[in-house]
Design an enzyme around this catalytic site. Structure first.
Site, short mmCIF file in Angstrom:
data_model
loop_
_atom_site.label_atom_id
_atom_site.label_comp_id
_atom_site.label_asym_id
_atom_site.label_seq_id
_atom_site.Cartn_x
_atom_site.Cartn_y
_atom_site.Cartn_z
N HIS A 378 47.27 18.04 93.28
CA HIS A 378 47.57 19.46 93.09
C HIS A 378 47.19 20.32 94.29
O HIS A 378 47.54 21.50 94.34
CB HIS A 378 46.86 20.00 91.84
CG HIS A 378 47.63 19.77 90.57
ND1 HIS A 378 47.42 18.68 89.76
CD2 HIS A 378 48.61 20.49 89.97
CE1 HIS A 378 48.23 18.74 88.72
NE2 HIS A 378 48.97 19.82 88.82
N GLY A 447 43.54 30.62 87.25
CA GLY A 447 43.04 31.83 87.90
C GLY A 447 41.97 31.61 88.95
O GLY A 447 41.61 32.56 89.66
N GLY A 448 41.42 30.41 89.05
CA GLY A 448 40.40 30.14 90.04
C GLY A 448 38.98 30.21 89.47
O GLY A 448 38.77 30.59 88.32
N ASN A 449 38.02 29.85 90.31
CA ASN A 449 36.62 29.81 89.88
C ASN A 449 36.09 31.17 89.45
O ASN A 449 35.28 31.26 88.53
CB ASN A 449 35.74 29.26 91.00
CG ASN A 449 35.90 27.77 91.19
OD1 ASN A 449 36.28 27.06 90.26
ND2 ASN A 449 35.62 27.28 92.39
N VAL A 451 37.61 33.71 87.99
CA VAL A 451 38.04 34.01 86.63
C VAL A 451 37.22 33.22 85.63
O VAL A 451 36.75 33.75 84.61
CB VAL A 451 39.55 33.73 86.45
CG1 VAL A 451 39.94 33.79 84.98
CG2 VAL A 451 40.38 34.71 87.26
N GLY A 452 37.04 31.93 85.88
CA GLY A 452 36.24 31.10 84.99
C GLY A 452 34.81 31.62 84.88
O GLY A 452 34.22 31.62 83.79
N LYS A 453 34.24 32.05 86.01
CA LYS A 453 32.87 32.57 86.01
C LYS A 453 32.76 33.84 85.18
O LYS A 453 31.80 34.03 84.42
CB LYS A 453 32.43 32.83 87.45
CG LYS A 453 30.99 33.28 87.59
CD LYS A 453 30.62 33.48 89.05
CE LYS A 453 29.18 33.97 89.19
NZ LYS A 453 28.82 34.20 90.61
#
Length: 492
Positions: A378, A447-449, A451-453
């Site tokens: 990916h 959304g990337g790290n 967003v997760g955080k």
């Protein structure tokens, strides 16, 4: 197993949570509309009562632009060639479709794009002659790594007038990597005994089969040749009905995806951490649901169009993605969303590395290798490794619980102390926890790290206990619906 009224209540609550949280996202989108328009240039059109459109989902905008301009017409051309060859030269149909795919590739990607794809194919075929799976994998990984070399990237960009043309070549080469890997591994395993269907011309027919050329879905070589040898022929009337029904369904999915990004500025808000950190919990949950559901509807369109063409060719395409609102496990997500990719990973990585039939360590190792490849394929960015690690931990935890519950002593204790209905409710409770982590991992992927955080901090740290328990309660209802769906469709 559960009373009908209880299942109806879970279904009603699930739908209510969906629609109310979407309404909250709609209100937030209207509230921040002017700020988002200044920052992300929302598009104005007349499709939905003059509502502005969120254009910030790159994948949707990219494929819609290419689709409307050229790809949809090339797919129609493929369909015409396929039907004409079926009627007048059935024996030569694979070669007619191969020739058409090469011409379509040249038309879209130019002579340089066609040449680099042929170069990758030729290298992979040459290495496959050694009939060593390890060499084939090393070759494929090396070819994949060349796509990320800055000097090579700049050279390829120089071939084209626009960045979108370069990205089309990049995406095509990335998908082609799975295809020439599939052929080469099948050649390593069966090439000496099935030479007729493992020739270079069959490799070209497989690699240049146009409906799946740019973006998939993934068809393994053994499935492709098996179906090409015994294509299902339907009457003209049945084929026409399948085509018309498929077009109506795809148009509905496209309309629904467009409606979502007109009513809810999901991707623009995700691109703005300051907005994501201050919206209400209902809006935060609605954004998560809307994000993963838009991804699902998007791939119903992106996979639905080639799947329809494949079906018209007399082949059986991989199943379309299952609705993510009925997903309640990491294992189920991987098995039921991108079915073609799942088959590829299981056949060529997971089982050869030991799979679930070996030791516990073997299962851990084969699963880790599988997710490592998915992450690298990916793009290999930092957030993708984190996403892969979350999925690996999720799959391992689910398999660990499944193995524990399969122990005869544990099973006897459960049967003695818990009724089937209590077991079902406990299953849904465990699934709710798994689903919360599944959604978190998908938000990292989409959304990337960052967003997760934000979600981790707001839901599980700052929001403890009420926000956390509320989310798990909602997911408990969703899990019951998903488990019932599994039972109805006999999914293990």
């Amino acid at each position: 197993m559960l009373p009908l009224w209880e299942m109806f209540l879970y279904l009603l609550l699930s739908l209510g949570f969906h629609f109310y949280s979407f309404y909250e996202v709609y209100k937030v989108s209207r509230e921040y509309e002017e700020e988002l328009e200044r920052e992300f240039e929302l598009e104005k059109d007349t499709l939905f009562w003059g509502l502005k459109k969120d254009p910030t989902d790159f994948e949707w905008s990219f494929w819609m632009e290419w689709g409307k301009e050229r790809i949809i017409w090339l797919l129609l051309g493929h369909l015409m060639v396929s039907q004409m060859s079926r009627l007048f030269m059935e024996k030569y149909k694979p070669w007619c479709l191969m020739a058409y795919g090469m011409v379509a590739c040249w038309f879209l990607l130019g002579i340089n794009g066609l040449a680099v794809i042929l170069l990758h194919i030729a290298i992979s075929f040459s290495v496959a002659q050694f009939q060593r799976a390890v060499l084939t994998w090393l070759c494929s990984l090396l070819l994949l790594s060349t796509l990320r070399i800055p000097a090579v990237e700049e050279a390829k960009r120089g071939w084209y007038d626009t960045e979108n043309e370069y990205y089309l070549l990049l995406f095509t080469l990335t998908v082609r990597c799975l295809y020439y890997t599939s052929f080469s591994l099948e050649y390593c395993w069966h090439g000496s005994t099935q030479k007729r269907y493992h020739s270079f011309f069959w490799m070209l027919a497989y690699l240049f089969y146009y409906p799946v050329f740019h973006n998939g879905p993934i068809l393994t070589f053994n499935e492709f040749t098996k179906q090409m040898k015994r294509q299902e022929s339907c009457s003209l009337k049945i084929n026409l009905c399948i085509l018309l029904l498929g077009i109506v369904r795809i148009f509905f999915w496209w309309w629904l995806a467009e409606l979502m990004i007109h009513l809810m500025y999901i991707h623009a808000i995700y691109s703005s951490s300051s907005h994501l950190e201050v919206v209400s919990y209902w809006s935060l949950g609605g954004l998560a649901l809307a994000q993963v559901l838009f991804f699902y509807v998007k791939y119903l369109v992106l996979f639905g169009i080639p799947a329809l063409i494949i079906q018209m060719d007399g082949l059986k395409p991989p199943a379309l993605p299952r609705c993510v609102s009925t997903m309640h496990s990491f294992t189920g997500m991987w098995r039921s969303f991108d079915v073609g990719l799942h088959h590829f990973l299981i056949r060529y990585i997971y089982i050869p590395m030991g799979g679930s039939h070996g030791s516990v360590f073997g299962m851990l190792f084969s699963t880790a290798i599988t997710f490592s490849f998915v992450s690298y394929w990916h793009g290999g960015h930092n957030y993708l490794w984190f996403w892969a690690a979350l999925n690996w931990l999720g799959v391992i935890a689910e398999n660990g619980v499944k193995r524990l519950l399969s122990v005869s002593l544990v099973q006897d204790l459960i049967d003695h102390f818990f009724s089937p209905r209590i077991c079902r409710r406990l299953h849904a409770a465990l699934a709710a926890v798994s689903t919360s982590m599944l959604i978190l991992s998908n938000l990292v992927f989409l959304g990337g790290n960052q967003v997760g955080k934000i979600y981790w901090n707001r839901i599980f740290l700052e929001g403890w206990p009420w926000a956390t328990l509320s989310v798990l309660g909602f997911l408990y209802c969703y899990s019951h619906v998903g488990i019932e769906w599994d039972h109805a469709h006999h999914v293990d």
